[in-house]
Design an enzyme around this catalytic site. Structure first.
Site, PDB file in Angstrom:
ATOM      1  N   CYS A  75       0.829  -1.224   0.000  1.00 56.02           N
ATOM      2  CA  CYS A  75       0.000   0.000   0.000  1.00 56.02           C
ATOM      3  C   CYS A  75       0.856   1.264   0.000  1.00 56.02           C
ATOM      4  O   CYS A  75       1.230   1.767   1.055  1.00 56.02           O
ATOM      5  CB  CYS A  75      -0.969   0.003   1.179  1.00 56.02           C
ATOM      6  SG  CYS A  75      -0.232  -0.463   2.754  1.00 56.02           S
ATOM      7  N   GLN A 262     -13.202 -10.731  -7.089  1.00 59.20           N
ATOM      8  CA  GLN A 262     -12.802  -9.371  -6.744  1.00 59.20           C
ATOM      9  C   GLN A 262     -12.387  -9.290  -5.270  1.00 59.20           C
ATOM     10  O   GLN A 262     -13.059  -9.854  -4.402  1.00 59.20           O
ATOM     11  CB  GLN A 262     -13.946  -8.392  -7.010  1.00 59.20           C
ATOM     12  CG  GLN A 262     -14.283  -8.234  -8.483  1.00 59.20           C
ATOM     13  CD  GLN A 262     -13.304  -7.348  -9.222  1.00 59.20           C
ATOM     14  OE1 GLN A 262     -12.479  -6.667  -8.628  1.00 59.20           O
ATOM     15  NE2 GLN A 262     -13.392  -7.350 -10.544  1.00 59.20           N
ATOM     16  N   GLU A 309     -14.739 -18.724 -19.778  1.00 58.42           N
ATOM     17  CA  GLU A 309     -13.608 -18.589 -18.850  1.00 58.42           C
ATOM     18  C   GLU A 309     -12.623 -19.723 -19.123  1.00 58.42           C
ATOM     19  O   GLU A 309     -13.029 -20.869 -19.357  1.00 58.42           O
ATOM     20  CB  GLU A 309     -14.119 -18.639 -17.404  1.00 58.42           C
ATOM     21  CG  GLU A 309     -13.090 -18.880 -16.334  1.00 58.42           C
ATOM     22  CD  GLU A 309     -12.075 -17.752 -16.228  1.00 58.42           C
ATOM     23  OE1 GLU A 309     -10.877 -18.066 -16.127  1.00 58.42           O
ATOM     24  OE2 GLU A 309     -12.493 -16.572 -16.232  1.00 58.42           O
ATOM     25  N   CYS A 376      -8.701  -2.964 -13.952  1.00 54.05           N
ATOM     26  CA  CYS A 376      -7.924  -2.190 -12.978  1.00 54.05           C
ATOM     27  C   CYS A 376      -6.627  -1.681 -13.616  1.00 54.05           C
ATOM     28  O   CYS A 376      -5.766  -1.162 -12.912  1.00 54.05           O
ATOM     29  CB  CYS A 376      -7.606  -3.036 -11.740  1.00 54.05           C
ATOM     30  SG  CYS A 376      -6.578  -4.477 -12.091  1.00 54.05           S
TER      31      CYS A 376
END
Length: 418
Positions: A75, A262, A309, A376
């Site tokens: 982070c 997610q 998928e 993303c």
């Protein structure tokens, strides 16, 4: 040593210091900070600060919650006020893609991650240091993941101590246990533990794993056959329930250790609603469908959904999820680059970080009127759009959802129409 003020962020969220004719990228530094760079390295054609001293803190700084902030690579923006971070995410997205879009924050900014992969090494157990493939931050907590992180790490250390299994040596490429993957159902309270090791365990080791991780609702041992530094292996079910369940609104999802889901359960309803708002017609194709995150949710709202998928585990889960929720959705194993795109009103794509690539050309040649691109990685979208999608589609609308608080990353839902 070079001293100056951070004026902006780079596209990947590093502070940028311009001084002495040099442009230096500084991790964990923010616009408005006055700093002195004491050491730097050249990496991929740019200068990266390895050490700096903060002289005057930016007014948009805040006190980080985690004691490992500044070393751990998880982070970069934990020292930045959350609201300011949201503004910067929208600005960076627009800078990269040219698309101005509103951003929606995460309902929770601590304990939001529903999965974490702790690397188990002779250097320590935790997460990688920022910018270092061979250094590990020996974690004692992770406020982004879970308040139970100390419990998980303590159980692993006690298990290793009793069994004598060796942590992985990053430089020597030798050892037994390489990763501990933990998943949490944030709304169900369930916990899945997946130990990733280079050896198949004897029964007494399996029993020890069950004892030390007795709190786990689902327990796996994955055998890793290669030396690559990633949390992957062949999963073997050890005990408990074979799947983790998570409840997002009115939809229940079953999750396998190696199926994509997610990572922010709390912000996921916002993302799902954005996709729903952009979906038109009756027939929907869900490419890169994973465990059916979008497909099952849309089917619950009356859409006729088909999903593709490449991961067979994920396809199995998606079909189980459709059955569990009593919806009309079918999922198949296939490569997005090779399928024939039929008569659909809306196609949803949530590709891996590398983007669509060849699949983009298939979409261009299809007759689909509406395409929803979920990603993303704004750079991948830009390449896909410029190289393929712009031949047939234009961007009509977009919304950003902060699935990744305290990082520069953001999830985008981009609506394109033919």
């Amino acid at each position: 040593m070079l001293r100056g003020r951070i004026e902006e962020f780079s596209d990947d969220g590093l502070g940028v210091l311009v001084v002495g004719g040099k442009r230096i990228h500084v991790p964990f530094a923010y616009p408005g900070d006055v700093i002195m760079v004491r050491d730097m390295k050249k990496r991929f054609g740019r200068l990266i600060a390895r050490d700096f001293k903060l002289f005057d803190a930016s007014p948009i700084r805040t006190t980080p919650k985690c004691q490992h902030f500044g070393k751990c690579g998880a982070c970069l923006w934990q020292g930045l006020e959350y609201g300011e971070g949201l503004k910067f995410k929208a600005e960076l997205f627009e800078r990269i893609t040219g698309i101005s879009a509103p951003i929606k924050g995460s309902p929770r900014i601590w304990g939001f991650r529903n999965v974490s992969n702790f690397i188990v090494t002779t250097e320590g157990i935790g997460l990688k240091e920022y910018g270092s493939p061979s250094k590990v931050v020996n974690l004692s907590e992770c406020p982004l993941f879970s308040r139970r992180t100390p419990e998980y790490l303590r159980a692993l250390k006690d298990f290793l101590s009793e069994t004598g299994l060796r942590p992985w040596n990053l430089k020597g490429k030798a050892g037994d246990v390489h990763y501990l993957q933990i998943r949490e159902g944030k709304f169900t309270g369930e916990v899945m533990v997946n130990l990733i090791a280079h050896t198949k365990p004897p029964e007494e080791v399996v029993e020890a794993l069950r004892d030390y991780f007795s709190f786990a609702d689902s327990l796996y041992w994955s055998v890793k056959r290669d030396e690559r530094d990633d949390p992957r292996g062949n999963p073997e079910f050890i005990g408990g329930n074979p799947f983790l369940s998570e409840r997002i609104g009115d939809v229940t999802y079953l999750i396998h250790p190696y199926s994509f889901f997610q990572t922010n359960s709390y912000a996921l309803p916002i993302l799902l609603k954005a996709v729903e708002n952009f979906t038109n017609g009756e027939k929907v194709l869900d490419l890169y469908s994973g465990v059916g995150t979008f497909g099952v949710y849309l089917a619950k709202r009356g859409f006729n959904v088909e999903g593709i998928e490449i991961n067979p585990f994920a396809v199995e889960m998606a079909n189980k999820n459709a059955e569990l929720n009593g919806v009309r959705a079918r999922f198949h194993v296939g490569r997005a680059e090779e399928i024939r795109i039929g008569d659909y009103d809306t196609v949803i794509v949530d590709p891996p970080r590398k983007g669509l690539k060849e699949a983009g050309e298939l979409l261009v040649k299809s007759g689909v009127e509406r395409l929803l691109y979920v990603s993303c990685n704004p750079r991948a979208f830009k390449l896909d759009y410029e190289n393929h999608l712009r031949k047939a589609y234009r961007v009509e609308e977009a919304v950003l959802v902060d699935m990744f608080p305290h990082t520069p990353h953001v999830e985008a839902v981009i609506k394109l129409v033919r």
